[in-house]
Design a protein around this motif. Sequence first.
Motif, mmCIF file in Angstrom:
data_model
loop_
_atom_site.group_PDB
_atom_site.id
_atom_site.type_symbol
_atom_site.label_atom_id
_atom_site.label_comp_id
_atom_site.label_asym_id
_atom_site.label_seq_id
_atom_site.Cartn_x
_atom_site.Cartn_y
_atom_site.Cartn_z
ATOM 1 N N SER A 80 12.757 -1.225 68.690
ATOM 2 C CA SER A 80 11.329 -1.439 68.866
ATOM 3 C C SER A 80 11.062 -2.791 69.505
ATOM 4 N N ASP A 81 10.034 -2.846 70.352
ATOM 5 C CA ASP A 81 9.653 -4.126 70.938
ATOM 6 C C ASP A 81 8.947 -5.021 69.918
ATOM 7 N N TYR A 82 8.465 -4.455 68.830
ATOM 8 C CA TYR A 82 7.737 -5.218 67.815
ATOM 9 C C TYR A 82 8.625 -5.571 66.623
ATOM 10 N N PHE A 83 9.442 -4.597 66.149
ATOM 11 C CA PHE A 83 10.254 -4.796 64.947
ATOM 12 C C PHE A 83 11.723 -5.075 65.249
ATOM 13 N N GLY A 84 12.156 -4.961 66.485
ATOM 14 C CA GLY A 84 13.552 -5.177 66.832
ATOM 15 C C GLY A 84 14.401 -3.936 66.601
ATOM 16 N N ASN A 85 15.680 -4.142 66.358
ATOM 17 C CA ASN A 85 16.625 -3.051 66.162
ATOM 18 C C ASN A 85 16.927 -2.909 64.668
ATOM 19 N N SER A 86 16.930 -1.681 64.148
ATOM 20 C CA SER A 86 17.252 -1.469 62.739
ATOM 21 C C SER A 86 17.912 -0.113 62.558
ATOM 22 N N ASN A 87 18.575 0.040 61.428
ATOM 23 C CA ASN A 87 19.225 1.297 61.069
ATOM 24 C C ASN A 87 18.659 1.804 59.763
ATOM 25 N N SER A 88 18.544 3.119 59.668
ATOM 26 C CA SER A 88 18.006 3.759 58.485
ATOM 27 C C SER A 88 19.002 4.799 57.989
ATOM 28 N N TYR A 89 19.188 4.859 56.656
ATOM 29 C CA TYR A 89 20.113 5.802 56.044
ATOM 30 C C TYR A 89 19.353 6.570 54.974
ATOM 31 N N GLY A 90 19.516 7.897 54.957
ATOM 32 C CA GLY A 90 18.747 8.665 53.998
ATOM 33 C C GLY A 90 19.467 9.877 53.455
ATOM 34 N N LEU A 91 18.836 10.460 52.455
ATOM 35 C CA LEU A 91 19.331 11.646 51.783
ATOM 36 C C LEU A 91 18.154 12.599 51.630
ATOM 37 N N GLY A 92 18.392 13.889 51.846
ATOM 38 C CA GLY A 92 17.283 14.820 51.802
ATOM 39 C C GLY A 92 17.633 16.182 51.230
ATOM 40 N N LEU A 93 16.596 16.972 51.020
ATOM 41 C CA LEU A 93 16.703 18.352 50.569
ATOM 42 C C LEU A 93 16.159 19.247 51.678
ATOM 43 N N LEU A 94 16.707 20.469 51.779
ATOM 44 C CA LEU A 94 16.223 21.391 52.793
ATOM 45 C C LEU A 94 16.235 22.814 52.274
ATOM 46 N N THR A 95 15.409 23.636 52.869
ATOM 47 C CA THR A 95 15.430 25.071 52.670
ATOM 48 C C THR A 95 15.273 25.718 54.039
ATOM 49 N N ARG A 96 16.029 26.789 54.274
ATOM 50 C CA ARG A 96 16.024 27.448 55.583
ATOM 51 C C ARG A 96 15.989 28.958 55.386
ATOM 52 N N TYR A 97 15.181 29.620 56.230
ATOM 53 C CA TYR A 97 15.087 31.078 56.174
ATOM 54 C C TYR A 97 15.323 31.657 57.570
ATOM 55 N N TYR A 98 16.209 32.659 57.656
ATOM 56 C CA TYR A 98 16.469 33.392 58.894
ATOM 57 C C TYR A 98 15.667 34.684 58.860
ATOM 58 N N PHE A 99 15.049 35.053 59.986
ATOM 59 C CA PHE A 99 14.131 36.177 60.012
ATOM 60 C C PHE A 99 14.764 37.524 60.355
#
Length: 178
Positions: A80-99
């Motif tokens: 970012s031109d305002y915040f500079g360079n950064s890294n983000s690390y995360g963990l998540g949950l998902l649900t997926r449905y095939y039609f």
Amino acid sequence: MKKTIFFLTILLSSMCIKAQTTKGNWIFGGSGDYIKTSTKSKSTSATSEYSTITINPSMAYFLKDNWAVGGNLDYRNYNSDYFGNSNSYGLGLLTRYYFLKPTKNYNFFAQANFIYTITKADLTGYSQFYITKIGSVIFLNNTVGIEFSIQYEKENNDIAENSVFKAGIGFQIHLEKK
């Protein structure tokens, strides 16, 4: 001539493909994307341009035919031109449905995610992402699929609130129960 033979071989072999979206199977894979956007700060009303590279490895288990639940990791690199360079690390949950039926060599899916991330820069920050994704997957054989998707992503954090539509490409490995 070689291209025609190659194309016909792929086409004919894909007729025999059986997708692995049945109960008891696992799906491993991930997706990635690149965006360039602008955001407006809540506190200063300043606008900032930034780019983001996202990588999301995931895994899920099919509880029923065509319906899987699981989790994913999230890595983001912000520049970012305002915040500079950064890294983000995360963990998540998902649900997926095939039609479509599990016997198809292509399918359409819808997915919902919740991801919680920690950003490391000059200051540590936390974000929550709410993601909805729709797309299609083409199975190259019994286990490998390439997916193309469009997603809506909403981010909430203590600095800003962002929403973005983006296109992505993913790679999935479906493991059949024995």
